[in-house]
Motif scaffolding. Structure first.
Motif, PDB file in Angstrom:
ATOM      1  N   PRO A 332       0.938  -1.198   0.085  1.00  0.00           N
ATOM      2  CA  PRO A 332      -0.074   0.136  -0.107  1.00  0.00           C
ATOM      3  C   PRO A 332       0.804   1.358   0.067  1.00  0.00           C
ATOM      4  CG  PRO A 332      -0.861  -1.673   1.478  1.00  0.00           C
ATOM      5  CD  PRO A 332       0.594  -2.322   1.119  1.00  0.00           C
ATOM      6  N   ALA A 333       1.907   1.168   0.609  1.00  0.00           N
ATOM      7  CA  ALA A 333       2.742   2.411   0.744  1.00  0.00           C
ATOM      8  C   ALA A 333       4.221   1.687   0.246  1.00  0.00           C
ATOM      9  CB  ALA A 333       2.936   3.171   2.085  1.00  0.00           C
ATOM     10  N   PRO A 334       4.576   1.492  -1.116  1.00  0.00           N
ATOM     11  CA  PRO A 334       5.695   1.131  -1.477  1.00  0.00           C
ATOM     12  C   PRO A 334       7.055   1.826  -0.807  1.00  0.00           C
ATOM     13  CG  PRO A 334       4.279   1.430  -3.288  1.00  0.00           C
ATOM     14  CD  PRO A 334       3.846   2.055  -2.060  1.00  0.00           C
ATOM     15  N   PRO A 335       8.261   1.099  -0.801  1.00  0.00           N
ATOM     16  CA  PRO A 335       9.296   1.842  -0.278  1.00  0.00           C
ATOM     17  C   PRO A 335       9.839   2.559  -1.338  1.00  0.00           C
ATOM     18  CG  PRO A 335       9.906  -0.591  -0.800  1.00  0.00           C
ATOM     19  CD  PRO A 335       8.206  -0.328  -0.725  1.00  0.00           C
ATOM     20  N   ARG A 336      10.493   3.834  -0.664  1.00  0.00           N
ATOM     21  CA  ARG A 336      10.961   4.891  -1.532  1.00  0.00           C
ATOM     22  C   ARG A 336      12.436   4.396  -2.167  1.00  0.00           C
ATOM     23  NH1 ARG A 336      11.000  10.453   1.353  1.00  0.00           N
ATOM     24  NH2 ARG A 336      11.013  11.238  -0.835  1.00  0.00           N
ATOM     25  N   ARG A 337      13.208   3.866  -1.390  1.00  0.00           N
ATOM     26  CA  ARG A 337      14.819   3.427  -1.565  1.00  0.00           C
ATOM     27  C   ARG A 337      14.797   1.987  -1.341  1.00  0.00           C
ATOM     28  NH1 ARG A 337      17.081   7.559   1.169  1.00  0.00           N
ATOM     29  NH2 ARG A 337      17.460   8.842  -0.725  1.00  0.00           N
ATOM     30  N   VAL A 338      15.169   1.211  -2.351  1.00  0.00           N
ATOM     31  CA  VAL A 338      15.245  -0.146  -2.347  1.00  0.00           C
ATOM     32  C   VAL A 338      16.560  -0.659  -2.513  1.00  0.00           C
ATOM     33  CG1 VAL A 338      14.504  -2.465  -3.283  1.00  0.00           C
ATOM     34  CG2 VAL A 338      12.877  -0.518  -2.878  1.00  0.00           C
ATOM     35  N   VAL A 339      17.266  -1.555  -1.762  1.00  0.00           N
ATOM     36  CA  VAL A 339      18.420  -2.121  -2.045  1.00  0.00           C
ATOM     37  C   VAL A 339      17.995  -3.665  -2.567  1.00  0.00           C
ATOM     38  CG1 VAL A 339      20.666  -3.257  -1.197  1.00  0.00           C
ATOM     39  CG2 VAL A 339      20.135  -1.089  -0.719  1.00  0.00           C
ATOM     40  N   MET A 340      18.530  -4.359  -3.732  1.00  0.00           N
ATOM     41  CA  MET A 340      18.409  -5.404  -4.232  1.00  0.00           C
ATOM     42  C   MET A 340      19.843  -6.424  -3.826  1.00  0.00           C
ATOM     43  SD  MET A 340      16.531  -4.730  -7.994  1.00  0.00           S
ATOM     44  CE  MET A 340      15.712  -6.665  -7.921  1.00  0.00           C
ATOM     45  N   LEU A 341      19.493  -7.490  -3.420  1.00  0.00           N
ATOM     46  CA  LEU A 341      20.873  -8.397  -3.290  1.00  0.00           C
ATOM     47  C   LEU A 341      20.548  -9.684  -3.822  1.00  0.00           C
ATOM     48  CD1 LEU A 341      21.676  -7.293   0.392  1.00  0.00           C
ATOM     49  CD2 LEU A 341      22.682  -6.389  -1.510  1.00  0.00           C
ATOM     50  N   ALA A 342      21.456 -10.197  -4.368  1.00  0.00           N
ATOM     51  CA  ALA A 342      21.357 -11.857  -5.111  1.00  0.00           C
ATOM     52  C   ALA A 342      22.758 -12.412  -4.849  1.00  0.00           C
ATOM     53  CB  ALA A 342      20.814 -11.682  -6.340  1.00  0.00           C
ATOM     54  N   PHE A 343      22.867 -13.491  -4.622  1.00  0.00           N
ATOM     55  CA  PHE A 343      24.046 -14.465  -4.685  1.00  0.00           C
ATOM     56  C   PHE A 343      24.163 -15.455  -5.568  1.00  0.00           C
ATOM     57  CE2 PHE A 343      21.796 -12.877  -0.820  1.00  0.00           C
ATOM     58  CZ  PHE A 343      22.528 -11.730  -0.649  1.00  0.00           C
ATOM     59  N   GLY A 344      25.357 -15.928  -5.799  1.00  0.00           N
ATOM     60  CA  GLY A 344      25.475 -17.176  -6.751  1.00  0.00           C
ATOM     61  C   GLY A 344      26.997 -17.697  -7.058  1.00  0.00           C
ATOM     62  N   PRO A 345      27.063 -18.502  -8.044  1.00  0.00           N
ATOM     63  CA  PRO A 345      28.410 -18.949  -8.181  1.00  0.00           C
ATOM     64  C   PRO A 345      29.496 -17.856  -8.301  1.00  0.00           C
ATOM     65  CG  PRO A 345      26.686 -19.956  -9.476  1.00  0.00           C
ATOM     66  CD  PRO A 345      26.192 -18.863  -8.717  1.00  0.00           C
ATOM     67  N   GLY A 346      30.662 -18.326  -7.885  1.00  0.00           N
ATOM     68  CA  GLY A 346      31.732 -17.294  -7.918  1.00  0.00           C
ATOM     69  C   GLY A 346      32.665 -17.395  -6.772  1.00  0.00           C
ATOM     70  N   LEU A 347      32.340 -17.468  -5.517  1.00  0.00           N
ATOM     71  CA  LEU A 347      31.004 -16.948  -5.154  1.00  0.00           C
ATOM     72  C   LEU A 347      30.831 -15.577  -5.268  1.00  0.00           C
ATOM     73  CD1 LEU A 347      30.594 -18.679  -1.631  1.00  0.00           C
ATOM     74  CD2 LEU A 347      29.030 -18.994  -3.594  1.00  0.00           C
ATOM     75  N   THR A 348      29.627 -15.065  -5.766  1.00  0.00           N
ATOM     76  CA  THR A 348      29.399 -13.890  -6.292  1.00  0.00           C
ATOM     77  C   THR A 348      28.382 -13.210  -5.414  1.00  0.00           C
ATOM     78  OG1 THR A 348      30.450 -14.247  -8.418  1.00  0.00           O
ATOM     79  CG2 THR A 348      28.970 -12.469  -8.216  1.00  0.00           C
ATOM     80  N   LEU A 349      28.340 -11.875  -5.081  1.00  0.00           N
ATOM     81  CA  LEU A 349      27.313 -11.015  -4.509  1.00  0.00           C
ATOM     82  C   LEU A 349      27.153  -9.980  -5.253  1.00  0.00           C
ATOM     83  CD1 LEU A 349      29.470 -12.217  -2.186  1.00  0.00           C
ATOM     84  CD2 LEU A 349      27.784 -10.710  -0.673  1.00  0.00           C
ATOM     85  N   TYR A 350      25.928  -9.524  -5.875  1.00  0.00           N
ATOM     86  CA  TYR A 350      25.617  -8.660  -6.389  1.00  0.00           C
ATOM     87  C   TYR A 350      24.476  -7.605  -5.617  1.00  0.00           C
ATOM     88  CZ  TYR A 350      27.360  -8.436 -11.349  1.00  0.00           C
ATOM     89  OH  TYR A 350      28.193  -8.301 -12.400  1.00  0.00           O
ATOM     90  N   GLY A 351      24.641  -6.251  -5.805  1.00  0.00           N
ATOM     91  CA  GLY A 351      23.631  -5.456  -5.310  1.00  0.00           C
ATOM     92  C   GLY A 351      23.317  -4.254  -6.077  1.00  0.00           C
ATOM     93  N   ALA A 352      21.877  -3.915  -6.015  1.00  0.00           N
ATOM     94  CA  ALA A 352      21.358  -2.530  -6.880  1.00  0.00           C
ATOM     95  C   ALA A 352      20.788  -1.833  -5.994  1.00  0.00           C
ATOM     96  CB  ALA A 352      20.569  -3.281  -8.024  1.00  0.00           C
ATOM     97  N   LEU A 353      21.049  -0.491  -6.404  1.00  0.00           N
ATOM     98  CA  LEU A 353      20.190   0.462  -5.530  1.00  0.00           C
ATOM     99  C   LEU A 353      19.072   0.984  -6.332  1.00  0.00           C
ATOM    100  CD1 LEU A 353      19.793   2.705  -3.161  1.00  0.00           C
ATOM    101  CD2 LEU A 353      21.754   4.016  -4.158  1.00  0.00           C
TER     102      LEU A 353
END
Length: 361
Positions: A332-353
């Motif tokens: 109902p009130a979506p966040p204004r600022r979002v951090v996305m995080l995902a992980f996988g082979p590598g081991l690799t971490l990815y983030g998005a703002l």
């Protein structure tokens, strides 16, 4: 607002749902001897998954002895309509026609063929013959974020919309039972699921003709790979489909790197964790979410949507973090600022703002 790519549309497509307990009782339970069944049952029960999707339902069809060739042929049959539905919904959500797309990127690690989904769906959806195409394969669970970053870069550089599709059919890679207790395969079979998710990105600058979108601006992408732990997560092509290797040490590696990566991503924009009101964290499993929550010092509410997606949909590999983002934006009130995080082979971490236009500067 400066030049940004805006997430203007998002579409989800899911195969039929199955209940986790039904899959255990009706299929997996009989794959283990009595002295091993108890441990396997506990792994399924503690996976955090209650329902999930299966394009190939093991209760109806056992593919564990299928050749890789046969699985790849089935992938094309199942993935094309699933991807088409997700793409169609994303375009409708963005209010765009298929022939307005300048770049069509597809992420998938569960199936390969040529012509692939990028070619077939571009044709079937009516994209222009001049559309640029990109296929991102075998990156696994984090692929949505480098895909998102590449699509956003195209939008900013060329002033044209881009479309990203993540489509995974992990159910095609059911492995045959072994004579020993293979914990990694039990965990994999307990967690993984099928889904497709598509995102439309449009230019955010006023001169583009696409201004006014209420979506999220892709502000930045970050990545860290710890190559010293490359053997902790693997996805091997075998004669009997793709076989996952999943070390129990993965959460520990994430605990070492996730806080520094997030702090660096936010610090580049003068922000801290306290400035973020939305967290779209890939639910690789309950322990992954526990580690992220602990290291980032988040409360239970911050990861409620990630845990909810894991419970309702399972770990769908690359589309999963987009499923979490979809849950956030539907609040109902979506966040204004979002951090996305995902992980996988590598081991690799990815983030998005991501930021809404109200806070992007």
């Amino acid at each position: 607002m400066d030049r940004n790519a805006i997430i203007a549309g998002l579409g989800i497509s899911l195969p039929p749902s199955v209940v986790q307990d039904d899959v255990w009782n009706g299929f997996f339970a009989r794959r283990f001897a009595d002295d091993r069944r108890g441990l396997a049952r506990r792994i399924f029960a503690n996976s955090g998954v209650r329902t999930r999707q299966a394009a190939v339902n093991p209760l109806l069809e056992d593919v564990s002895e299928w050749s890789t060739e046969r699985r790849m042929r089935r992938y094309q049959v199942e993935a094309a309509p699933l991807g088409k539905e997700a793409v169609g919904r994303a375009l409708t959500d963005a209010g765009l026609a298929a022939d307005e797309i300048g770049l069509f990127a597809v992420c998938s690690c569960t199936g390969y063929a040529t012509p692939g989904l990028d070619i077939l769906l571009a044709r079937d959806m009516g994209m222009a013959p001049s559309v640029r195409r990109l296929f991102v394969g075998h990156m696994g669970c984090y692929a949505a974020l480098p895909g998102l970053g590449t699509a956003a870069d195209f939008v900013v550089a060329h002033g044209q919309p881009a479309l990203l599709l993540c489509a995974e059919l992990t159910s095609l890679h059911l492995q045959p039972p072994t004579t020993r207790m293979d914990i990694q395969q039990i965990v994999s079979h307990a967690l993984f699921s099928d889904a497709a998710a598509a995102v439309v990105l449009t230019p955010g600058d006023a001169s583009s003709g696409y201004a006014g979108s209420s979506g999220y601006a892709v502000r930045d992408i970050a990545a860290v790979t710890d190559a010293t732990t490359a053997d902790h997560m693997t996805w091997d092509v075998t004669d009997l489909g793709f076989r996952m290797g999943l070390s129990p040490r993965v959460p520990k590696v994430l605990s070492v790197h996730v806080r520094a990566m997030v702090d660096d991503l936010l610090g580049r924009h003068g922000l801290t964790i306290g400035d973020v009101d939305g967290w779209a964290v890939h639910p690789g499993g309950p322990k992954i979410l526990d580690v992220v929550q602990e290291r980032l010092e988040l409360d239970d509410a911050a990861l409620a949507d990630s845990r909810g997606v894991l419970s309702a949909y399972g770990n769908c590999s690359s589309p999963t973090v987009l499923l979490v983002l979809d849950e956030l934006r539907r609040r109902p009130a979506p966040p204004r600022r979002v951090v996305m995080l995902a992980f996988g082979p590598g081991l690799t971490l990815y983030g998005a703002l991501l930021e809404t236009s109200r806070v992007a500067v």
